[in-house]
Motif scaffolding. Structure first.
Motif, mmCIF file in Angstrom:
data_model
loop_
_atom_site.group_PDB
_atom_site.id
_atom_site.type_symbol
_atom_site.label_atom_id
_atom_site.label_comp_id
_atom_site.label_asym_id
_atom_site.label_seq_id
_atom_site.Cartn_x
_atom_site.Cartn_y
_atom_site.Cartn_z
ATOM 1 N N LEU A 62 0.832 -1.211 0.000
ATOM 2 C CA LEU A 62 0.000 0.000 0.000
ATOM 3 C C LEU A 62 0.867 1.262 0.000
ATOM 4 O O LEU A 62 0.575 2.232 -0.705
ATOM 5 N N ILE A 63 1.949 1.253 0.783
ATOM 6 C CA ILE A 63 2.854 2.405 0.841
ATOM 7 C C ILE A 63 3.487 2.641 -0.526
ATOM 8 O O ILE A 63 3.559 3.780 -1.007
ATOM 9 N N ALA A 64 3.940 1.580 -1.169
ATOM 10 C CA ALA A 64 4.569 1.713 -2.489
ATOM 11 C C ALA A 64 3.593 2.321 -3.496
ATOM 12 O O ALA A 64 3.970 3.185 -4.306
ATOM 13 N N ARG A 65 2.337 1.894 -3.462
ATOM 14 C CA ARG A 65 1.337 2.436 -4.389
ATOM 15 C C ARG A 65 1.061 3.902 -4.114
ATOM 16 O O ARG A 65 0.978 4.717 -5.049
ATOM 17 N N GLN A 66 0.912 4.245 -2.836
ATOM 18 C CA GLN A 66 0.643 5.641 -2.478
ATOM 19 C C GLN A 66 1.791 6.546 -2.920
ATOM 20 O O GLN A 66 1.573 7.644 -3.458
ATOM 21 N N LEU A 67 3.026 6.093 -2.703
ATOM 22 C CA LEU A 67 4.179 6.908 -3.063
ATOM 23 C C LEU A 67 4.245 7.138 -4.568
ATOM 24 O O LEU A 67 4.532 8.250 -5.036
ATOM 25 N N GLN A 68 3.982 6.106 -5.335
ATOM 26 C CA GLN A 68 4.106 6.219 -6.795
ATOM 27 C C GLN A 68 2.991 7.032 -7.425
ATOM 28 O O GLN A 68 3.216 7.723 -8.424
ATOM 29 N N PHE A 69 1.790 6.968 -6.837
ATOM 30 C CA PHE A 69 0.638 7.544 -7.535
ATOM 31 C C PHE A 69 0.040 8.777 -6.869
ATOM 32 O O PHE A 69 -0.759 9.480 -7.495
ATOM 33 N N THR A 70 0.382 9.080 -5.614
ATOM 34 C CA THR A 70 -0.258 10.226 -4.954
ATOM 35 C C THR A 70 0.727 11.227 -4.359
ATOM 36 O O THR A 70 0.308 12.295 -3.920
ATOM 37 N N HIS A 71 2.009 10.905 -4.319
ATOM 38 C CA HIS A 71 2.977 11.847 -3.758
ATOM 39 C C HIS A 71 3.201 13.005 -4.725
ATOM 40 O O HIS A 71 3.086 12.852 -5.941
ATOM 41 N N PHE A 72 3.541 14.173 -4.169
ATOM 42 C CA PHE A 72 3.780 15.355 -4.993
ATOM 43 C C PHE A 72 4.929 15.129 -5.972
ATOM 44 O O PHE A 72 4.889 15.593 -7.109
ATOM 45 N N ARG A 73 5.951 14.405 -5.525
ATOM 46 C CA ARG A 73 7.110 14.158 -6.393
ATOM 47 C C ARG A 73 6.855 12.928 -7.263
ATOM 48 O O ARG A 73 6.492 11.870 -6.763
ATOM 49 N N ASP A 74 7.049 13.073 -8.555
ATOM 50 C CA ASP A 74 6.865 11.965 -9.495
ATOM 51 C C ASP A 74 8.159 11.159 -9.537
ATOM 52 O O ASP A 74 9.125 11.534 -10.201
ATOM 53 N N LEU A 75 8.171 10.055 -8.801
ATOM 54 C CA LEU A 75 9.393 9.259 -8.681
ATOM 55 C C LEU A 75 9.048 7.781 -8.806
ATOM 56 O O LEU A 75 8.250 7.252 -8.030
ATOM 57 N N VAL A 517 2.897 20.438 2.139
ATOM 58 C CA VAL A 517 1.706 20.087 2.915
ATOM 59 C C VAL A 517 1.583 18.573 2.954
ATOM 60 O O VAL A 517 1.698 17.912 1.909
ATOM 61 N N GLN A 518 1.345 18.028 4.140
ATOM 62 C CA GLN A 518 1.209 16.582 4.291
ATOM 63 C C GLN A 518 -0.213 16.190 4.696
ATOM 64 O O GLN A 518 -0.940 16.987 5.289
ATOM 65 N N THR A 531 3.493 13.716 1.562
ATOM 66 C CA THR A 531 3.463 15.072 1.021
ATOM 67 C C THR A 531 2.596 15.096 -0.228
ATOM 68 O O THR A 531 2.839 14.353 -1.178
ATOM 69 N N GLN A 532 1.601 15.981 -0.227
ATOM 70 C CA GLN A 532 0.649 15.979 -1.330
ATOM 71 C C GLN A 532 0.585 17.308 -2.090
ATOM 72 O O GLN A 532 0.061 17.366 -3.193
ATOM 73 N N SER A 533 1.126 18.381 -1.514
ATOM 74 C CA SER A 533 1.089 19.649 -2.237
ATOM 75 C C SER A 533 2.182 20.574 -1.721
ATOM 76 O O SER A 533 2.915 20.242 -0.782
#
Length: 726
Positions: A62-75, A517-518, A531-533
């Motif tokens: 779940l963490i991996a998915r959130q990081l890839q698809f919802t984090h502000f940084r595209d990584l 913003v988190q 971090t989302q914005s």
């Protein structure tokens, strides 16, 4: 995390610094019973390797998915990222490179490039294998240290010209176990020397070190699966940015306690920093902040309850250190800390703090008046100090017409100051770590007719503009805003808006640079803060990374290389988007050079500034020390020089205050203990930086013809030019 940040944390958060993969966790040290002293180690104890659970594997996916698809940084999760996670994980587990050898690192050469793909699919065993090896090496090293102590401290040679590296975070890994043995002998010598120079006898030194290493050894034997998982996940999440982190169920519990504002304790925000627990920030109005000795970036070595021996907490889990510092209101907890400015880890100070409740009224905005005599003219300058951006949300939601908030309180204070005949206003935001975003927006509105205050861009590049819709102005006179490195988040939004509107001058030092913003998102196991914005000023530049650069700079004791967003690994960069149309009340370019010249001339002859510069220079020399001697005589001479400098600076300050000097460093420390016992007796005289803010205001008033536009802002309003495109 400030009180207001805690209140509003479910929508916006602000905060802190990270070392390696260490994450800041808001722990406002709450009321409960402390843990007891560590027990004697069982000689037959055997380390039991920890293993991942199914719940942890699911949380990882779940963490991996959130990081890839919802984090502000595209990584993306790539082989390159895999190597970075590997390095960050080792940095978390052995940041000073004192447990693992090059031989150990070589065992994981094949793993280095495969962690990324494993983390995508919840395959946690490689990370746990690394963790278990580190724990085994920790146990071996601590047993070696205990054996060395048992052989007698008199067997150690302090007459050679050996030196030890103060900070090994960038050092090469030692080649093998034999090389680590030599390093640890030096570490033990260093620890012994530090205590000898503080007057301790060898018997007491051996007892102290034995208890320290036994405590760390006990923690190593008690390693839990959750310890490995949290460390591994934070090494992973830290690749996106330093404010994105995983909270285990236990850490989530502490975080949620903060949300409910159950703030009794010492009022501090802590984080793990390799083997240490480090102070990130002090809660305004809290016991530690009022006591005045504990500082951001101090590292906690031991914790003592009243009438009990200190408990060494090096190597402890963060939640356990928090439990130990907690305690009943009005009781005293004593922290032994390595000061942020210490030249090496053996220099410690003891700080006694009386636990208490963090009261909302002690975080409220307050006012004062500076009276300045400037030759033929006297000035009255108003000062409003804002420790945090707060709002009593419960009272507001209950419909209480008298609920407290930063903006409401400041509006009232302005009215009172104008009734007292002030000619200008200084807003003090130093050490204000942020808080409720809408309060920053509303506070800007007290000083402008109406218009945008901040822009917020999300991961999809959608930009939301917050506006002040109220055309009324509470204060239209000249304005100075004081900032320092600990001014963050909402403070930066306010200071940046005042600067962009030409509504006032920003004076002090560069702010923290926390412009993200988190949001906290629940997982099947724990929580993810992500971090989302990102915040942007109305002129288009981000507050992230760069912060707000003052118009007139005043040096600070705070080490910018260790505290601030630009000191963090993987911090999101500064960038800019399009400006939004906004009124420009005054162009200071015509007078700023003259204002700076007058300021510099004052400081050139100001004894308080001279003393501040001496302190800064002294701290710089301390920070530049990369090695320390293990020769007793050389070390004693260095120690005595440091002590003399501390006493000289303290007595110089006493002289400026018209007080008797201290006869010795012991007298100084006794006085500090007395202050700690009753922080309410601390001298509240306005400090010289606030007074300098008043002098700068008086300079602005002296240039009244050029300042006419700020005194009648609507007459001189112009549209700000658009900034460069994104």
């Amino acid at each position: 995390m400030t009180i207001a940040e805690i209140i509003s944390a479910r929508s916006t958060l602000a905060g802190s610094r990270r070392t390696g993969a260490c994450k800041a966790i808001a722990i406002a040290l709450l009321l409960s019973a402390p843990l007891g002293l560590q027990a004697k180690i069982d000689a037959n104890a055997v380390y039991e390797p920890v293993s991942p659970t199914i719940d942890q594997a699911r949380a990882n996916i779940l963490i991996a998915r959130q990081l890839q698809f919802t984090h502000f940084r595209d990584l993306g999760i790539s082989d390159e990222l895999s190597g970075d996670v590997f390095d960050a994980y080792l940095d978390y587990l052995d940041g000073q490179r004192i447990y693992l050898s090059r031989e150990d690192i070589a065992k994981f050469d094949e793993v280095r490039t495969k962690l990324g793909s494993a983390l995508k699919t919840g395959q946690l065993q490689p990370g746990f294998d690394i963790y278990n090896l580190v724990q085994q090496r920790i146990i071996e090293r601590l047993k070696f240290a205990l054996n060395t102590i048992d052989n007698g401290l008199d067997s150690l040679d302090f007459s050679s010209n050996e030196r030890i590296l103060v900070d090994r975070s960038e050092a090469d890994w030692e080649a093998d176990a034999k090389a680590l043995d030599e390093l640890w002998i030096k570490r033990i010598k260093n620890a012994v020397l530090a205590q000898r120079l503080n007057g301790a006898e060898d018997e007491d030194i051996a007892d102290t070190l034995r208890r320290r290493y036994e405590g760390q050894l006990k923690r190593a034997y008690q390693a839990r699966s959750e310890d490995a998982f949290q460390a591994y996940m934070n090494a992973f999440t830290g690749m996106w940015d330093p404010h994105t982190s995983y909270f285990s169920p236990r850490t989530s519990e502490n975080f949620n306690i903060n949300m409910s504002l159950s703030l009794e304790g010492i009022g501090a925000v802590l984080q793990s920093d390799n083997e240490y627990t480090k102070v990130v920030r002090l809660v305004p109005g809290g016991p530690a902040s009022k006591q005045g000795e504990l500082q951001p970036a101090d590292r906690i070595v031991s914790v003592a309850q009243e009438g009990e021996k200190p408990v060494n907490v090096i190597g402890w889990r963060l939640d356990e250190v928090v439990d130990l510092i907690r305690g009943p209101r009005n009781s005293t907890v004593t922290l032994e800390v390595i000061p942020a400015n210490a030249s090496d880890e053996t220099i410690t100070e003891t700080i006694a703090i009386k636990r208490d409740e963090v009261k909302l009224e002690e975080q409220s905005a307050s006012k004062d008046v500076i009276e300045l005599n400037r030759g033929s003219k006297d000035y009255r300058i108003g000062v409003i100090t804002i420790p945090t951006f707060y709002a009593d949300f419960q009272a507001m939601q209950a419909g209480d017409p008298n609920y407290k908030s930063t903006t409401r309180d400041v509006r009232q204070l302005i009215t009172e100051l104008e009734a007292e005949g002030v000619e200008g206003l200084v807003i003090d935001l130093r050490n204000n770590g942020g808080g409720a975003l809408h309060e920053a927006n509303d506070l800007v509105g007290l000083f402008i007719d109406k218009g945008p205050t901040v822009q917020i861009r999300n991961a999809n590049n959608d930009v939301q503009v917050l506006n002040d819709e109220d055309p009324s102005v509470a204060y239209d006179g000249p304005l100075v805003v004081l900032t320092n490195r600990m001014s963050a988040s909402a403070s930066e939004i306010f200071a940046g808006a005042i600067q962009d509107y030409g509504r006032g001058l920003v004076v002090g030092s560069q702010t923290f640079g926390k412009g993200t913003v988190q949001a906290v998102r629940p997982l099947n196991h724990g929580q993810l803060k992500i971090t989302q914005s990102k915040f942007y000023r109305v002129s288009g530049g981000s507050t992230q990374h760069k912060g707000v650069i003052p118009d007139i700079e005043i040096p600070s004791r705070i080490d910018k290389s260790r505290i601030g967003e630009d000191a963090l690994e993987h911090a999101l960069p500064w960038d800019q988007i399009e400006a939004v149309p906004h009124t420009r009340y005054f162009d200071f370019s015509g007078i700023i050079d003259e204002l700076r010249k007058r300021h510099e001339e004052r400081f050139a002859t100001n004894p308080e500034f001279s003393l501040l510069q001496q302190e800064i220079d002294f701290l710089e020399r301390q920070r530049e020390t990369d090695t320390v001697s293990l020769n007793l005589e050389e070390r004693r001479a260095q120690h005595e020089q440091i002590e003399r400098t501390r006493l000289t600076i303290a007595n110089a300050r006493r002289e400026l205050q018209g007080k008797e000097p201290f006869d010795s460093l012991e007298d100084l420390e006794d006085w500090q203990d007395q202050q700690a016992a009753d922080p309410d007796t601390t001298d509240d005289e306005l400090d010289f930086i606030i007074r300098e803010g008043g002098h700068i205001m008086a300079d602005m008033l002296d240039l009244d013809q050029k300042m006419a536009s700020i005194l009648n802002p609507q007459q001189f309003a112009v549209q700000a030019p658009a900034a460069a495109a994104r």
